[in-house]
Scaffold this motif. Structure first.
Motif, mmCIF file in Angstrom:
data_model
loop_
_atom_site.group_PDB
_atom_site.id
_atom_site.type_symbol
_atom_site.label_atom_id
_atom_site.label_comp_id
_atom_site.label_asym_id
_atom_site.label_seq_id
_atom_site.Cartn_x
_atom_site.Cartn_y
_atom_site.Cartn_z
ATOM 1 N N ALA A 12 51.633 -6.702 -4.116
ATOM 2 C CA ALA A 12 52.059 -6.986 -2.747
ATOM 3 C C ALA A 12 50.978 -7.763 -2.011
ATOM 4 N N THR A 15 51.036 -11.333 -3.120
ATOM 5 C CA THR A 15 52.201 -12.024 -2.566
ATOM 6 C C THR A 15 51.987 -12.386 -1.105
ATOM 7 N N VAL A 16 51.568 -11.394 -0.314
ATOM 8 C CA VAL A 16 51.406 -11.647 1.117
ATOM 9 C C VAL A 16 50.277 -12.642 1.356
ATOM 10 N N ALA A 19 51.473 -16.044 0.505
ATOM 11 C CA ALA A 19 52.478 -16.471 1.494
ATOM 12 C C ALA A 19 51.785 -16.946 2.761
ATOM 13 N N ALA A 20 50.728 -16.226 3.166
ATOM 14 C CA ALA A 20 49.989 -16.652 4.348
ATOM 15 C C ALA A 20 49.331 -18.008 4.114
ATOM 16 N N THR A 38 53.122 -16.730 -4.490
ATOM 17 C CA THR A 38 54.172 -15.967 -3.824
ATOM 18 C C THR A 38 55.353 -15.726 -4.742
ATOM 19 N N PHE A 39 55.828 -16.814 -5.394
ATOM 20 C CA PHE A 39 57.000 -16.666 -6.260
ATOM 21 C C PHE A 39 56.701 -15.702 -7.405
ATOM 22 N N VAL A 42 56.504 -12.119 -6.061
ATOM 23 C CA VAL A 42 57.835 -11.576 -5.783
ATOM 24 C C VAL A 42 58.531 -11.208 -7.087
ATOM 25 N N ILE A 45 57.329 -7.872 -8.044
ATOM 26 C CA ILE A 45 57.962 -6.803 -7.272
ATOM 27 C C ILE A 45 59.371 -6.528 -7.799
ATOM 28 N N TYR B 7 59.084 -1.454 0.205
ATOM 29 C CA TYR B 7 59.651 -2.754 -0.137
ATOM 30 C C TYR B 7 60.186 -3.455 1.100
ATOM 31 N N LEU B 10 57.261 -4.782 3.124
ATOM 32 C CA LEU B 10 56.703 -5.959 2.442
ATOM 33 C C LEU B 10 57.584 -7.175 2.683
ATOM 34 N N VAL B 13 57.159 -8.456 6.139
ATOM 35 C CA VAL B 13 55.923 -9.227 6.296
ATOM 36 C C VAL B 13 56.131 -10.652 5.798
ATOM 37 N N ILE B 14 56.711 -10.789 4.594
ATOM 38 C CA ILE B 14 56.909 -12.136 4.045
ATOM 39 C C ILE B 14 57.846 -12.937 4.944
ATOM 40 N N ILE B 17 56.016 -14.132 7.993
ATOM 41 C CA ILE B 17 55.134 -15.262 7.675
ATOM 42 C C ILE B 17 55.955 -16.550 7.561
ATOM 43 N N LEU B 37 60.178 -19.113 1.539
ATOM 44 C CA LEU B 37 59.548 -17.794 1.693
ATOM 45 C C LEU B 37 60.535 -16.803 2.299
ATOM 46 N N ASN B 40 63.110 -15.728 -0.146
ATOM 47 C CA ASN B 40 62.573 -14.773 -1.101
ATOM 48 C C ASN B 40 62.488 -13.379 -0.500
ATOM 49 N N LEU B 44 64.325 -9.971 -1.805
ATOM 50 C CA LEU B 44 63.598 -8.724 -2.048
ATOM 51 C C LEU B 44 64.318 -7.551 -1.386
#
Lengths: 166, 100
Positions: A12, A15-16, A19-20, A38-39, A42, A45, B7, B10, B13-14, B17, B37, B40, B44
């Protein structure tokens, strides 16, 4: 802490973090390559959620397809030398306030809603039941999706082709 | 297994962003990446709910979202390349032919 929870946090965080990078990096090449993290994160996850086939398709379609397309677009539209002027940002403060409000709202509603209790689920391969659903309950949307892809294909060719003037 | 809320947060958050990227950035390609993003993050969420409700429909819907995302990326990038060819710029503030 269980080892699986630790791995979940690690994936996680990757990913985050990437993404940022995608959204806030000043260099568009960095943005495009962070999208890979990111991809892939994910997809990891998805594996945690027991969706093995979806995770595979995520890697194929997003990393193998969309990411390469985006890199193509970046390379076709920029001389690599003028990256620094191409990725400015503006209106930071009001934008971030809006995003913060949205995020608080989302987390609030996630926390307050009494979701159905998670069942004890056994990990098993999902491919067969996905195939059954595609050719059963979801047959019409499935065919429509192929039509959408065909339209996108033709549209992309028409839009991006170079016109040759005689 | 981590609980459902992990989940969902998370994914929130994505998604946030992604929204921040769309609002703050001034480059069409980065805006398109931020849209990816967000898509995605939504996928999720679908999968997390599919898992916790023990149903496969969420996973099938994820495939449709992916199809639309791929189509969107292809057509969007083709439009971007055509625009760049005409205007030599990727700044959305300069794309205002329909504004008066």
């Amino acid at each position: 802490m269980e080892i699986s929870t630790a791995i979940f946090y690690l994936v996680a965080a990757v990913t985050v973090g990437s993404a940022a990078m995608v959204a806030f990096s000043r260099n568009i090449i960095h943005s495009a390559f962070s999208l890979l993290g990111t991809f892939a994160g994910v997809a990891g996850i998805y594996v945690f959620l027991g969706a093995d086939f979806v995770a595979g398709v995520q890697v194929l379609v997003y990393v193998g397809g969309i990411l390469v397309l985006i890199l193509f677009a970046v390379m076709l539209t920029h001389r690599i030398t003028d990256v620094q002027i191409t990725n400015r940002s503006a209106g930071r403060i009001p934008g971030l306030v809006v995003v913060a409000i949205l995020f608080v709202l989302l987390v609030q509603s996630i926390g307050e809603t009494p979701w159905a209790k998670a069942k004890e689920v056994v990990y098993k391969a999902t491919t067969a039941s996905i195939g059954d659903l595609f050719l059963g309950d979801y047959l019409l949307p499935f065919e429509l999706a192929s039509l959408v892809l065909l339209a996108a294909l033709i549209g992309a060719v028409v839009l991006a082709r170079q016109e040759i003037k005689e | 297994m981590a609980p459902l809320n992990y989940y969902l947060v998370l994914s929130a958050v994505i998604f946030a962003i992604g929204v921040a990227g769309v609002i703050v950035r001034r480059n069409v390609i980065v805006i398109l990446m931020s849209v990816e993003l967000m898509l995605n993050a939504v996928n999720l969420t679908f999968l997390a709910f599919a898992r916790s409700f023990g149903s496969m429909d969420g996973q099938v819907i994820v495939f449709f979202v992916m199809t639309v995302a791929a189509a969107e990326a292809v057509v969007g990038l083709a439009i971007i390349i055509a625009l760049f060819r005409h205007r030599r710029s990727l700044d959305p503030r300069e794309m205002q032919l329909l504004k008066w």
